[in-house]
Design a protein around this motif. Structure first.
Motif, short mmCIF file in Angstrom:
data_model
loop_
_atom_site.label_atom_id
_atom_site.label_comp_id
_atom_site.label_asym_id
_atom_site.label_seq_id
_atom_site.Cartn_x
_atom_site.Cartn_y
_atom_site.Cartn_z
N GLN A 1 0.90 -1.25 -0.04
CA GLN A 1 -0.14 -0.06 -0.08
C GLN A 1 0.61 1.37 0.16
O GLN A 1 0.49 2.19 -0.44
CB GLN A 1 -0.82 0.00 1.19
CG GLN A 1 -2.20 -0.90 1.13
CD GLN A 1 -2.83 -0.94 2.55
OE1 GLN A 1 -2.37 -0.52 3.49
NE2 GLN A 1 -4.07 -1.85 2.44
N PHE A 2 1.87 1.13 0.60
CA PHE A 2 2.75 2.44 1.02
C PHE A 2 3.37 2.68 -0.43
O PHE A 2 3.40 3.78 -1.00
CB PHE A 2 3.91 2.15 2.03
CG PHE A 2 4.90 3.24 1.85
CD1 PHE A 2 4.48 4.58 2.37
CD2 PHE A 2 6.23 2.90 1.57
CE1 PHE A 2 5.56 5.43 2.50
CE2 PHE A 2 6.97 4.01 1.76
CZ PHE A 2 6.99 5.27 2.06
N LYS B 1 2.52 1.66 -3.29
CA LYS B 1 1.39 2.15 -4.47
C LYS B 1 1.06 3.59 -4.03
O LYS B 1 1.11 4.42 -5.14
CB LYS B 1 0.19 1.30 -4.02
CG LYS B 1 -1.07 1.40 -4.80
CD LYS B 1 -2.00 0.37 -4.65
CE LYS B 1 -3.40 0.83 -5.33
NZ LYS B 1 -4.36 -0.34 -4.94
N THR B 2 1.02 4.12 -2.91
CA THR B 2 0.86 5.51 -2.67
C THR B 2 2.08 6.38 -3.27
O THR B 2 1.69 7.39 -4.08
CB THR B 2 0.58 5.77 -1.31
OG1 THR B 2 -0.32 5.01 -0.72
CG2 THR B 2 0.67 7.07 -0.87
N ARG C 1 1.74 6.35 -7.08
CA ARG C 1 0.59 7.35 -7.49
C ARG C 1 1.23 8.83 -7.57
O ARG C 1 0.80 9.49 -8.35
CB ARG C 1 -0.34 7.16 -6.57
CG ARG C 1 -1.86 7.77 -6.91
CD ARG C 1 -3.02 7.64 -6.09
NE ARG C 1 -2.52 6.91 -4.98
CZ ARG C 1 -3.56 6.18 -4.19
NH1 ARG C 1 -4.61 6.15 -4.46
NH2 ARG C 1 -2.90 5.65 -3.00
N PHE C 2 1.99 9.01 -6.32
CA PHE C 2 2.29 10.43 -6.31
C PHE C 2 3.38 10.96 -7.53
O PHE C 2 3.27 11.86 -8.16
CB PHE C 2 3.19 10.70 -5.01
CG PHE C 2 4.16 11.79 -4.97
CD1 PHE C 2 3.63 13.31 -5.10
CD2 PHE C 2 5.44 11.84 -4.89
CE1 PHE C 2 4.42 14.36 -5.01
CE2 PHE C 2 6.38 12.87 -4.80
CZ PHE C 2 5.82 14.17 -4.81
N SER D 1 5.11 8.94 4.73
CA SER D 1 3.61 9.30 4.84
C SER D 1 3.06 9.12 6.37
O SER D 1 3.76 7.90 7.20
CB SER D 1 2.81 8.34 4.03
OG SER D 1 1.53 8.36 4.69
N THR E 1 3.80 13.13 2.79
CA THR E 1 2.12 13.31 2.66
C THR E 1 1.50 13.99 3.92
O THR E 1 2.21 14.04 4.77
CB THR E 1 1.47 11.87 2.43
OG1 THR E 1 1.72 11.27 3.56
CG2 THR E 1 2.30 11.29 1.16
N LEU F 1 -2.54 13.45 -0.38
CA LEU F 1 -1.77 12.46 -0.59
C LEU F 1 -0.36 12.94 -0.60
O LEU F 1 0.60 12.47 0.06
CB LEU F 1 -2.09 11.64 -1.95
CG LEU F 1 -3.20 10.93 -2.16
CD1 LEU F 1 -3.37 10.44 -3.69
CD2 LEU F 1 -3.17 9.75 -1.07
N PRO G 1 -7.86 12.78 -3.16
CA PRO G 1 -8.64 11.95 -3.59
C PRO G 1 -10.02 12.50 -4.03
O PRO G 1 -10.58 13.24 -3.42
CB PRO G 1 -8.95 10.83 -2.42
CG PRO G 1 -7.96 11.15 -1.22
CD PRO G 1 -7.48 12.66 -1.79
#
Length: 170
Positions: free
Chosen positions: A28-29, A31-32, A35-36, A70, A102, A107, A130
């Motif tokens: 998940q980290f 992926k975040t 995405r950034f 984050s 973040t 985000l 989001p």
């Protein structure tokens, strides 16, 4: 077993079971963070598309590498790549500087430096937030026209107003 087991059916079942595995915090980290990177790359492209149509302005892209962190993922970090966008004309400049830190409500953010005030913005920051319908994220800013409301979307029209404030009104 009413159906005969084959190599292909076993492989299909394994892939299907693997697709249902829950994401780990590490996944998940990452992926975040990725995405950034994609969001910044798209923003850089969008800014460049507008500014490239104004030959009086010079655009410089500066490669940066930063450690992404984050509060949602304590004690995790990941080195990421992005570009800063510097727009200049003479001594006037407008800089979009991403930061890989973040916030709880966004985000990531992009800090903006300008040689002249940006009257449409409360603070010189873009936030990647989001979308309410869950269809991704968008860049927004705190607008002086609605300081207590939701973030205003950062659109090409807002970019043009920023360019006007920095390069045509000073």
């Amino acid at each position: 077993m009413s159906e005969e087991l084959t190599i292909n059916s076993l492989r299909s079942a394994i892939l299907k079971a693997g697709a249902q595995l829950p994401e780990t915090a590490e996944m998940q980290f990452e992926k975040t963070a990725r995405r950034f990177e994609r969001a910044v790359a798209q923003l850089v492209s969008d800014i460049q598309q507008v500014v490239d149509q104004i030959p009086e302005l010079k655009v410089t892209l500066e490669d940066e590498y930063e450690v992404f962190t984050s509060p949602a993922f304590p004690n995790r970090s990941l080195k990421i790549h992005y570009q800063r966008v510097r727009i200049t004309r003479g001594s006037n400049m407008l800089l979009f500087d991403p930061t890989g830190k973040t916030l709880m409500s966004a985000l990531v953010q992009i800090e903006i430096e300008a040689s002249h005030p940006l009257p449409m913005m409360v603070d010189k920051t873009l936030y990647l937030i989001p979308k309410r319908d869950g269809s991704g994220a968008m860049w927004g800013f705190r607008s002086v026209s609605d300081m207590s409301g939701p973030l205003a979307p950062f659109t090409p029209q807002v970019l043009l107003a920023m360019l006007q404030a920095v390069f045509a009104e000073g």
